[in-house]
Scaffold this motif. Structure first.
Motif, PDB file in Angstrom:
ATOM      1  N   SER A 137       0.761  -1.402   0.106  1.00  0.00           N
ATOM      2  CA  SER A 137       0.097  -0.051   0.185  1.00  0.00           C
ATOM      3  C   SER A 137       0.964   0.925   0.248  1.00  0.00           C
ATOM      4  N   GLU A 138       0.161   2.125  -0.058  1.00  0.00           N
ATOM      5  CA  GLU A 138       1.162   3.667  -0.263  1.00  0.00           C
ATOM      6  C   GLU A 138       1.092   4.413  -1.361  1.00  0.00           C
ATOM      7  N   ALA A 196       5.086   4.894  -2.559  1.00  0.00           N
ATOM      8  CA  ALA A 196       5.925   2.835  -2.253  1.00  0.00           C
ATOM      9  C   ALA A 196       5.406   2.403  -3.562  1.00  0.00           C
ATOM     10  N   ASN A 204      12.631  12.033  -4.348  1.00  0.00           N
ATOM     11  CA  ASN A 204      11.954  11.626  -3.437  1.00  0.00           C
ATOM     12  C   ASN A 204      11.231  12.959  -2.361  1.00  0.00           C
ATOM     13  N   SER A 205      12.394  13.202  -2.041  1.00  0.00           N
ATOM     14  CA  SER A 205      12.443  14.769  -1.654  1.00  0.00           C
ATOM     15  C   SER A 205      11.084  15.664  -1.961  1.00  0.00           C
ATOM     16  N   ASP A 257       7.986  13.025  -0.437  1.00  0.00           N
ATOM     17  CA  ASP A 257       7.682  13.079   1.217  1.00  0.00           C
ATOM     18  C   ASP A 257       7.217  14.744   1.051  1.00  0.00           C
ATOM     19  N   HIS A 284       3.618  15.013   1.618  1.00  0.00           N
ATOM     20  CA  HIS A 284       2.516  14.056   2.295  1.00  0.00           C
ATOM     21  C   HIS A 284       1.677  15.504   2.936  1.00  0.00           C
ATOM     22  N   LYS A 330      13.659  24.072   6.269  1.00  0.00           N
ATOM     23  CA  LYS A 330      13.394  23.677   7.340  1.00  0.00           C
ATOM     24  C   LYS A 330      14.254  22.892   6.946  1.00  0.00           C
ATOM     25  N   LEU A 347      20.269  18.723   0.046  1.00  0.00           N
ATOM     26  CA  LEU A 347      18.688  18.066  -0.159  1.00  0.00           C
ATOM     27  C   LEU A 347      18.114  18.084   1.421  1.00  0.00           C
ATOM     28  N   SER A 348      16.826  18.218   0.741  1.00  0.00           N
ATOM     29  CA  SER A 348      15.987  18.502   2.338  1.00  0.00           C
ATOM     30  C   SER A 348      14.596  17.274   2.215  1.00  0.00           C
ATOM     31  N   GLU A 349      14.176  17.250   3.992  1.00  0.00           N
ATOM     32  CA  GLU A 349      13.481  15.799   3.501  1.00  0.00           C
ATOM     33  C   GLU A 349      14.038  14.653   4.234  1.00  0.00           C
ATOM     34  N   HIS A 383      13.427  11.745   4.871  1.00  0.00           N
ATOM     35  CA  HIS A 383      13.216  10.216   4.271  1.00  0.00           C
ATOM     36  C   HIS A 383      14.614  10.891   3.198  1.00  0.00           C
ATOM     37  N   ALA A 384      13.752  11.221   2.511  1.00  0.00           N
ATOM     38  CA  ALA A 384      14.765  11.390   1.235  1.00  0.00           C
ATOM     39  C   ALA A 384      16.261  11.180   1.427  1.00  0.00           C
ATOM     40  N   VAL A 392      17.500   8.005   2.911  1.00  0.00           N
ATOM     41  CA  VAL A 392      17.585   7.154   0.807  1.00  0.00           C
ATOM     42  C   VAL A 392      19.099   7.456   0.475  1.00  0.00           C
ATOM     43  N   TYR A 393      19.126   9.026   0.119  1.00  0.00           N
ATOM     44  CA  TYR A 393      20.162   9.195  -1.015  1.00  0.00           C
ATOM     45  C   TYR A 393      22.019   8.444  -0.388  1.00  0.00           C
ATOM     46  N   ALA A 399      10.505  -1.733  -0.304  1.00  0.00           N
ATOM     47  CA  ALA A 399       9.117  -1.243  -0.591  1.00  0.00           C
ATOM     48  C   ALA A 399       8.250  -1.983   0.570  1.00  0.00           C
ATOM     49  N   ASN A 442       9.526   1.249   2.397  1.00  0.00           N
ATOM     50  CA  ASN A 442       8.828   2.806   1.985  1.00  0.00           C
ATOM     51  C   ASN A 442       7.553   3.123   2.156  1.00  0.00           C
ATOM     52  N   SER A 443       6.581   2.057   2.355  1.00  0.00           N
ATOM     53  CA  SER A 443       4.949   1.958   2.472  1.00  0.00           C
ATOM     54  C   SER A 443       4.701   2.507   4.192  1.00  0.00           C
ATOM     55  N   ASP A 499       5.878   6.139   3.967  1.00  0.00           N
ATOM     56  CA  ASP A 499       5.008   7.005   3.590  1.00  0.00           C
ATOM     57  C   ASP A 499       3.806   6.997   4.453  1.00  0.00           C
ATOM     58  N   TRP A 500       3.237   5.659   5.134  1.00  0.00           N
ATOM     59  CA  TRP A 500       2.108   5.956   5.770  1.00  0.00           C
ATOM     60  C   TRP A 500       2.713   7.433   7.477  1.00  0.00           C
ATOM     61  N   HIS A 514       3.870  10.256   7.524  1.00  0.00           N
ATOM     62  CA  HIS A 514       4.192  10.858   7.194  1.00  0.00           C
ATOM     63  C   HIS A 514       2.580  12.032   7.525  1.00  0.00           C
ATOM     64  N   SER A 515       1.301  11.402   7.252  1.00  0.00           N
ATOM     65  CA  SER A 515       0.366  11.676   7.323  1.00  0.00           C
ATOM     66  C   SER A 515      -0.778  10.448   8.361  1.00  0.00           C
TER      67      SER A 515
END
Lengths: 246, 246
Positions: free
Chosen positions: A68-69, A72, A93-94, A97, A100, B56, B67-69, B71-72, B75-76, B90, B93-94, B97-98, B100-101
């Motif tokens: 899901s998501e 991803a 990717n940034s 993110d 969101h 931020k 680079l910002s964020e 998670h990115a 991963v970088y 994956a 990653n899911s 993403d979950w 965040h929100s």
């Protein structure tokens, strides 16, 4: 793995569902789309819980792998299917993110607290809508001045739309369901954003229009309801779970 | 690229800043940490805008790549530095993403509208706090029942913490600044979540405690303020930008 069957569970009224469907279409991925109608609470069914215990769309099943998501899912599909151009890297990717907690948060809350909530029996919430509008305006301003500040037509100066373009333009398309006055008031100051929506639409058609069709129909329905209310003072009758008190 | 200098701009009062710092430490990445004090509005400075136009933290500069964020960034860094174990795929990653929100949205809004807002001159907002608590409780419930439902000690059944564990545990650690009664009321029903926080702490120490030290000090300061208010009725005097009306 390539020959495994791919099933995409989606509701085209949901922005991230549309982003996943659009990605599959653009890359000629062979898949079956199964509609999970949120307005009919199908995402809460026990069958769908087997697919995604979080009870959210979009979700995929690829062979015996569930995911899901939307971001991803798309990153996964990109690696699982051969021959897909890799337009994105860490900056993308940034951007995803950022989406969101900014653009998406503003859009979702604004649309729910103005149009979609009342259409499904929730009360109008002008305070929440005003708060959401602030987040949305600030996000649009960042999109215009920062993310779209490169030489190219797409995010981060790209000459081709990336998955970040897909995800964010699908988000902004949700504003179609607003009263046109509100939509124009919110979007019209952001000339680069408006051009970028058109560029993304052009670069991804006919799939773009095909996955957004449902929104145009919803827009028309909401417009008719509003003009009926304006003419007769009658409330719309499509409230889900609401019982008539008349 | 490996010999390029890495600079991490962070405020340890920010959850994602801590996740990035913790990741660098755990993987023995050589970097310089530059503090960007949000309470002193250093993130709004023109110098920092050169680093991250979104103003931020966290943000990095690696050679001439910005680079910002969080998670990115992680991963970088995982791809840019050799020899780092790849615990995630994956599904991870899911989970991110979950986050965040859901978990993040609930935690941030709850903490700001109860403790951190008033400490920096914003009014208490009990309605917003109540809404945020609903999001937080629902997220904790999903963490307990779904994300932590595997055989291992970590998210998705892992036997080693992944970046998703780091990110989410850093988020939940923000609840340390709450009144202990509130923190316990919110977290204590979620036994797996509590155990998972301890397991992540144990697996990542001494770095875990080192990056969270600032929170423990803030917690103590807020406790002292609360007991002073309770004893004397005197408001805390650390409001930023607030002028005394007395």
């Amino acid at each position: 793995m390539m020959m495994e069957k791919l099933t995409v569970y989606a509701d085209r009224m949901s922005q991230p569902s549309r982003a996943v469907l659009l990605f599959c279409r653009l890359n000629a991925i062979d898949f079956e789309e199964i509609k999970v109608d949120i307005s009919k609470r199908q995402h809460l069914s026990s069958e769908f819980r087997e697919v995604n215990p979080l009870q959210k769309v979009p979700a995929i099943v690829h062979g015996n792998f569930n995911l899901s998501e939307s971001h991803a899912i798309i990153v996964y599909l990109n690696s699982a299917f051969p021959g897909i151009a890799e337009h994105w890297r860490a900056k993308i990717n940034s951007a995803m993110d950022w989406h969101h907690s900014n653009l998406r948060q503003g859009t979702v809350s604004y649309v729910i607290n103005t149009v979609l909530g009342p259409a499904t029996g929730r009360p109008l919430n002008p305070n929440a809508a005003a708060e959401a509008e602030k987040v949305l305006i600030s996000s649009l301003s960042n999109l215009e001045d920062i993310w779209l500040n490169g030489d190219g037509r797409f995010l981060l100066g790209g000459s081709q739309p990336s998955i970040a373009d897909l995800s964010m333009v699908c988000e902004l398309m949700q504003l179609e369901v607003l009263d046109e006055k509100d939509r124009s008031r919110i979007l019209s100051p952001y000339k680069k954003v408006l051009q970028w929506i058109e560029d993304t639409r052009a670069a991804t058609n006919p799939h773009f229009e095909e996955v957004h069709n449902i929104l145009y129909r919803a827009k028309k329905k909401f417009e008719q309801q509003r003009s009926r209310v304006a003419e007769t003072g009658t409330e719309p009758s499509n409230k889900i779970g609401g019982h008539s008190k008349m």
